[in-house]
Design an enzyme around this catalytic site. Structure first.
Site, mmCIF file in Angstrom:
data_model
loop_
_atom_site.group_PDB
_atom_site.id
_atom_site.type_symbol
_atom_site.label_atom_id
_atom_site.label_comp_id
_atom_site.label_asym_id
_atom_site.label_seq_id
_atom_site.Cartn_x
_atom_site.Cartn_y
_atom_site.Cartn_z
ATOM 1 N N THR A 134 0.804 -1.223 0.000
ATOM 2 C CA THR A 134 0.000 0.000 0.000
ATOM 3 C C THR A 134 0.839 1.277 0.000
ATOM 4 O O THR A 134 1.948 1.293 0.552
ATOM 5 C CB THR A 134 -0.899 0.002 1.260
ATOM 6 O OG1 THR A 134 -1.436 1.312 1.459
ATOM 7 C CG2 THR A 134 -0.139 -0.370 2.514
ATOM 8 N N GLU A 136 0.280 3.583 1.868
ATOM 9 C CA GLU A 136 0.433 3.993 3.268
ATOM 10 C C GLU A 136 1.847 3.702 3.784
ATOM 11 O O GLU A 136 2.245 4.233 4.814
ATOM 12 C CB GLU A 136 -0.608 3.292 4.146
ATOM 13 C CG GLU A 136 -1.997 3.889 4.051
ATOM 14 C CD GLU A 136 -2.085 5.313 4.612
ATOM 15 O OE1 GLU A 136 -1.748 5.511 5.788
ATOM 16 O OE2 GLU A 136 -2.485 6.214 3.866
ATOM 17 N N TYR A 158 -1.695 0.522 10.715
ATOM 18 C CA TYR A 158 -1.933 -0.195 9.459
ATOM 19 C C TYR A 158 -0.673 -0.148 8.585
ATOM 20 O O TYR A 158 -0.193 -1.179 8.100
ATOM 21 C CB TYR A 158 -3.118 0.439 8.727
ATOM 22 C CG TYR A 158 -3.322 -0.036 7.310
ATOM 23 C CD1 TYR A 158 -3.981 -1.234 7.035
ATOM 24 C CD2 TYR A 158 -2.862 0.729 6.220
ATOM 25 C CE1 TYR A 158 -4.175 -1.672 5.734
ATOM 26 C CE2 TYR A 158 -3.047 0.296 4.919
ATOM 27 C CZ TYR A 158 -3.702 -0.900 4.673
ATOM 28 O OH TYR A 158 -3.883 -1.318 3.368
ATOM 29 N N LYS A 162 1.703 -3.284 7.458
ATOM 30 C CA LYS A 162 1.895 -3.574 6.026
ATOM 31 C C LYS A 162 3.378 -3.489 5.636
ATOM 32 O O LYS A 162 3.802 -4.089 4.651
ATOM 33 C CB LYS A 162 1.061 -2.616 5.176
ATOM 34 C CG LYS A 162 -0.441 -2.938 5.173
ATOM 35 C CD LYS A 162 -0.778 -4.098 4.237
ATOM 36 C CE LYS A 162 -2.266 -4.280 4.039
ATOM 37 N NZ LYS A 162 -2.599 -5.313 3.067
HETATM 38 P P1 NAP Z 1 -11.664 -4.674 1.780
HETATM 39 O O1 NAP Z 1 -12.784 -4.354 0.853
HETATM 40 O O2 NAP Z 1 -11.676 -4.141 3.170
HETATM 41 O O3 NAP Z 1 -11.560 -6.281 1.836
HETATM 42 C C1 NAP Z 1 -10.795 -6.919 2.822
HETATM 43 C C2 NAP Z 1 -11.076 -8.399 2.750
HETATM 44 O O4 NAP Z 1 -10.285 -9.070 3.738
HETATM 45 C C3 NAP Z 1 -12.541 -8.775 3.050
HETATM 46 O O5 NAP Z 1 -12.894 -9.855 2.206
HETATM 47 C C4 NAP Z 1 -12.459 -9.261 4.489
HETATM 48 O O6 NAP Z 1 -13.469 -10.184 4.828
HETATM 49 C C5 NAP Z 1 -11.113 -9.961 4.456
HETATM 50 N N1 NAP Z 1 -10.540 -10.192 5.792
HETATM 51 C C6 NAP Z 1 -10.315 -9.283 6.764
HETATM 52 N N2 NAP Z 1 -9.759 -9.874 7.824
HETATM 53 C C7 NAP Z 1 -9.639 -11.194 7.519
HETATM 54 C C8 NAP Z 1 -9.155 -12.326 8.206
HETATM 55 N N3 NAP Z 1 -8.666 -12.219 9.453
HETATM 56 N N4 NAP Z 1 -9.184 -13.532 7.600
HETATM 57 C C9 NAP Z 1 -9.696 -13.648 6.346
HETATM 58 N N5 NAP Z 1 -10.170 -12.613 5.636
HETATM 59 C C10 NAP Z 1 -10.140 -11.397 6.215
HETATM 60 O O7 NAP Z 1 -10.272 -4.226 1.160
HETATM 61 P P2 NAP Z 1 -9.899 -3.898 -0.364
HETATM 62 O O8 NAP Z 1 -10.101 -2.449 -0.609
HETATM 63 O O9 NAP Z 1 -10.517 -4.898 -1.242
HETATM 64 O O10 NAP Z 1 -8.307 -4.104 -0.321
HETATM 65 C C11 NAP Z 1 -7.720 -5.367 -0.630
HETATM 66 C C12 NAP Z 1 -6.295 -5.405 -0.093
HETATM 67 O O11 NAP Z 1 -5.528 -4.363 -0.667
HETATM 68 C C13 NAP Z 1 -6.174 -5.208 1.423
HETATM 69 O O12 NAP Z 1 -5.097 -5.993 1.853
HETATM 70 C C14 NAP Z 1 -5.831 -3.735 1.568
HETATM 71 O O13 NAP Z 1 -5.124 -3.530 2.774
HETATM 72 C C15 NAP Z 1 -4.970 -3.531 0.350
HETATM 73 N N6 NAP Z 1 -4.964 -2.178 -0.221
HETATM 74 C C16 NAP Z 1 -6.145 -1.576 -0.546
HETATM 75 C C17 NAP Z 1 -6.108 -0.331 -1.141
HETATM 76 C C18 NAP Z 1 -7.390 0.374 -1.558
HETATM 77 O O14 NAP Z 1 -7.339 1.581 -1.784
HETATM 78 N N7 NAP Z 1 -8.503 -0.338 -1.704
HETATM 79 C C19 NAP Z 1 -4.882 0.300 -1.407
HETATM 80 C C20 NAP Z 1 -3.712 -0.375 -1.067
HETATM 81 C C21 NAP Z 1 -3.750 -1.629 -0.498
HETATM 82 P P3 NAP Z 1 -14.947 -9.702 5.289
HETATM 83 O O15 NAP Z 1 -15.699 -9.465 4.011
HETATM 84 O O16 NAP Z 1 -15.424 -10.872 6.063
HETATM 85 O O17 NAP Z 1 -14.749 -8.461 6.105
HETATM 86 O O1 F7E Z 2 -9.247 8.052 3.872
HETATM 87 C C1 F7E Z 2 -9.695 11.494 4.985
HETATM 88 C C2 F7E Z 2 -8.757 10.632 5.789
HETATM 89 O O2 F7E Z 2 -10.224 5.991 4.856
HETATM 90 C C3 F7E Z 2 -8.721 8.892 2.867
HETATM 91 C C4 F7E Z 2 -7.389 2.060 2.406
HETATM 92 O O3 F7E Z 2 -7.898 1.371 1.295
HETATM 93 O O4 F7E Z 2 -6.139 3.573 1.012
HETATM 94 C C5 F7E Z 2 -7.141 3.510 2.021
HETATM 95 O O5 F7E Z 2 -6.720 4.217 3.184
HETATM 96 C C6 F7E Z 2 -8.486 10.280 3.414
HETATM 97 C C7 F7E Z 2 -7.711 10.295 4.743
HETATM 98 O O6 F7E Z 2 -8.565 5.845 2.936
HETATM 99 C C8 F7E Z 2 -12.989 11.114 6.422
HETATM 100 O O7 F7E Z 2 -8.268 11.325 6.929
HETATM 101 C C9 F7E Z 2 -11.721 12.739 5.766
HETATM 102 O O8 F7E Z 2 -6.746 11.317 4.696
HETATM 103 O O9 F7E Z 2 -10.821 6.641 2.481
HETATM 104 P P1 F7E Z 2 -9.818 6.600 3.546
HETATM 105 P P2 F7E Z 2 -7.037 5.751 3.423
HETATM 106 O O10 F7E Z 2 -6.880 6.016 4.853
HETATM 107 O O11 F7E Z 2 -6.229 6.589 2.482
HETATM 108 C C10 F7E Z 2 -4.863 3.031 1.388
HETATM 109 C C11 F7E Z 2 -3.948 3.159 0.208
HETATM 110 C C12 F7E Z 2 -4.973 1.653 1.945
HETATM 111 O O12 F7E Z 2 -4.062 0.853 1.810
HETATM 112 C C13 F7E Z 2 -6.097 1.387 2.880
HETATM 113 O O13 F7E Z 2 -6.347 -0.011 2.987
HETATM 114 O O14 F7E Z 2 -9.754 10.846 3.720
HETATM 115 N N1 F7E Z 2 -11.044 11.585 5.529
HETATM 116 N N2 F7E Z 2 -12.913 12.480 6.310
HETATM 117 C C14 F7E Z 2 -11.816 10.559 5.923
HETATM 118 N N3 F7E Z 2 -11.612 9.216 5.868
HETATM 119 C C15 F7E Z 2 -12.604 8.409 6.319
HETATM 120 N N4 F7E Z 2 -12.459 7.063 6.262
HETATM 121 N N5 F7E Z 2 -13.772 8.926 6.850
HETATM 122 C C16 F7E Z 2 -14.016 10.275 6.913
HETATM 123 O O15 F7E Z 2 -15.061 10.707 7.399
#
Ligand code: NAP
Ligand code: F7E
Length: 374
Positions: A134, A136, A158, A162
């Site tokens: 990520t 992050e 987080y 990671k």
């Molecule tokens: P998501 O929608 O939150 O999906 C997470 C998945 O992990 C869900 O299927 C969840 O199951 C499962 N899970 C959580 N804890 C688990 C456990 N202990 N054992 C088995 N399964 C578990 O996340 P996403 O956006 O698809 O992201 C996919 C991956 O990419 C994650 O690793 C995330 O950290 C990483 N990532 C995401 C982003 C982004 O912007 N989306 C960016 C960078 C990296 P449930 O459905 O049961 O909750």
């Molecule tokens: O926040 C701001 C918050 O929670 C984005 C995950 O997929 O991407 C994701 O992490 C920004 C932050 O995503 C609210 O402070 C303002 O600056 O949508 P987010 P994230 O934290 O960037 C990375 C790449 C991952 O890997 C993660 O798994 O938005 N923000 N107001 C808010 N965020 C949330 N959630 N809620 C608010 O009300």
């Protein structure tokens, strides 16, 4: 790929946003897909329901939890996957401040258990491994845009969990010759995005408000900037990474960043609303300044649509991220296809359709009133 002997992929997190797109993509490429689903007393398969119906001979669900090391080894042994996509995680950065130990167990140790299973089962020469890393990791980044060579400075539980996962993936690649890759993905969204992430919170909240369901959206830091792409574009790149002859890590990003405030205005615009912001910091709010079209029948000029609530501020914020995916373009020919306005429009359209369905099902208050006796 041979039809009588398709490649087998094991996808953890298959019920999540990326997992559902990944399963769809792999099935379209002819794979047999084995998904890990957490045991749950209520249904958690909404995102993959169509796949369960359409591809029952090639799409299999296995119950288990990533933190169960023996269970993961048993599944890897049973499936004998050609490719593992480790997408499961506690993926909420804000939640990781409240649940740091749990986040570390799932996000740091989970990938280690899978890597160990590959190694100990003697599958290093067969099973390729993708780790969902990520942006992050960059945290308070030292340079902009961030690429594969930018130093990591994570600033959330987080991000730190990671970082371990990133490191252990690279270490197993070097130490044991595993085909193991990190995709360093910047934020990616879709109509399937979880409702707690900011983009979905905005599109769903505004769509519901426009239909008279719920109040103004409550947000935290409006000035945070992120590089937002479409999840469908990003899973294609995750697959491409495992098709390379030699394993390598890649940044996946659009190269454009926008603020949370920008995204809020884009989403409002999709609903025909122009916003007026008032106040600053913890007391800022946004109101309807102009309405065009008929997408927001429940709103009038002057109505509040967003309030800042300091409870959404994080103990430590990543103020801005923007990625440089030049390497992905050069080596794998990957480029994102969906722009931020297109992504936002798709999300608003899906949430507006859902809100309209919900509003249509609502029983009007007067219909619920007790009949007046005669
Ligand atoms: P998501 O929608 O939150 O999906 C997470 C998945 O992990 C869900 O299927 C969840 O199951 C499962 N899970 C959580 N804890 C688990 C456990 N202990 N054992 C088995 N399964 C578990 O996340 P996403 O956006 O698809 O992201 C996919 C991956 O990419 C994650 O690793 C995330 O950290 C990483 N990532 C995401 C982003 C982004 O912007 N989306 C960016 C960078 C990296 P449930 O459905 O049961 O909750
Ligand atoms: O926040 C701001 C918050 O929670 C984005 C995950 O997929 O991407 C994701 O992490 C920004 C932050 O995503 C609210 O402070 C303002 O600056 O949508 P987010 P994230 O934290 O960037 C990375 C790449 C991952 O890997 C993660 O798994 O938005 N923000 N107001 C808010 N965020 C949330 N959630 N809620 C608010 O009300």
């Amino acid at each position: 790929m041979r039809k009588d002997h398709p490649k087998a992929a094991f996808v953890t997190g298959v019920t999540g946003q990326d997992g559902s797109y990944m399963a769809e993509f792999l099935l379209s490429q002819g794979y047999a897909v084995h998904g890990l689903k957490r045991p749950s007393s209520v249904s958690n398969t909404q995102r993959i329901e169509p796949l369960m119906q359409d591809a029952p001979q090639r799409f299999f669900l296995h119950e288990g939890d990533l933190t169960d090391s023996a269970g993961m080894a048993r599944l890897v042994q049973q499936v004998q996957p050609d490719e593992i996509y480790n997408l499961a995680a506690q993926s909420r950065v804000d939640v990781s401040f409240d649940a740091p130990a749990y986040t570390a167990t799932v996000d740091a140790l989970g990938p280690l258990y899978l890597l160990e299973a590959i190694r100990l089962l003697g599958l290093a020469g067969k099973t390729r491994f993708y780790q969902a890393s990520t942006s992050e990791l960059f945290g308070h980044a030292e340079e902009t845009p961030q690429s594969e060579t930018t130093p990591f400075r994570p600033c959330s539980p987080y991000g730190v969990a990671k970082l371990y996962a990133y490191g252990i993936t690279a270490t197993y690649r070097r130490a044991y010759g595993l085909h193991a890759c990190n995709g360093i993905l910047f934020n990616h969204e879709s109509p399937r995005r979880g409702e707690g992430f900011v983009t979905r919170k905005i599109t769903r909240g505004l769509a519901r408000l426009a239909q008279g369901l719920g109040g103004p959206v409550s947000l935290g830091n409006l000035d945070a900037r992120r590089d937002w792409g479409h999840a469908r574009d990003y899973v294609r790149m995750q697959w491409l990474m495992l098709q390379q002859p030699e394993p390598e890590d890649f940044v996946i990003a659009t190269g454009q960043s926008a603020s949370v405030r920008d995204f809020l205005c884009l989403a409002a615009d999709e609903l025909g609303l122009t916003l007026r912001f008032q106040g600053a910091g913890a007391t800022e709010a946004a109101f309807v300044a102009r309405i065009e079209g008929d997408q927001a029948p429940a709103l009038r000029v002057g109505d509040p649509v967003m309030v800042v609530d300091p409870r959404h501020f994080r103990p430590l914020e990543v103020p801005a991220l923007c990625g440089d995916a030049t390497k992905a373009g050069k080596h794998l020919g990957w480029r994102p296809e969906v722009t931020l306005p297109q992504l936002c429009a798709e999300m608003v359209a899906a949430d507006l359709a859902a809100a309209r369905r919900e509003a249509a099902l609502r029983v009007p208050d007067h219909a619920m009133a007790e009949p007046v006796g005669d």
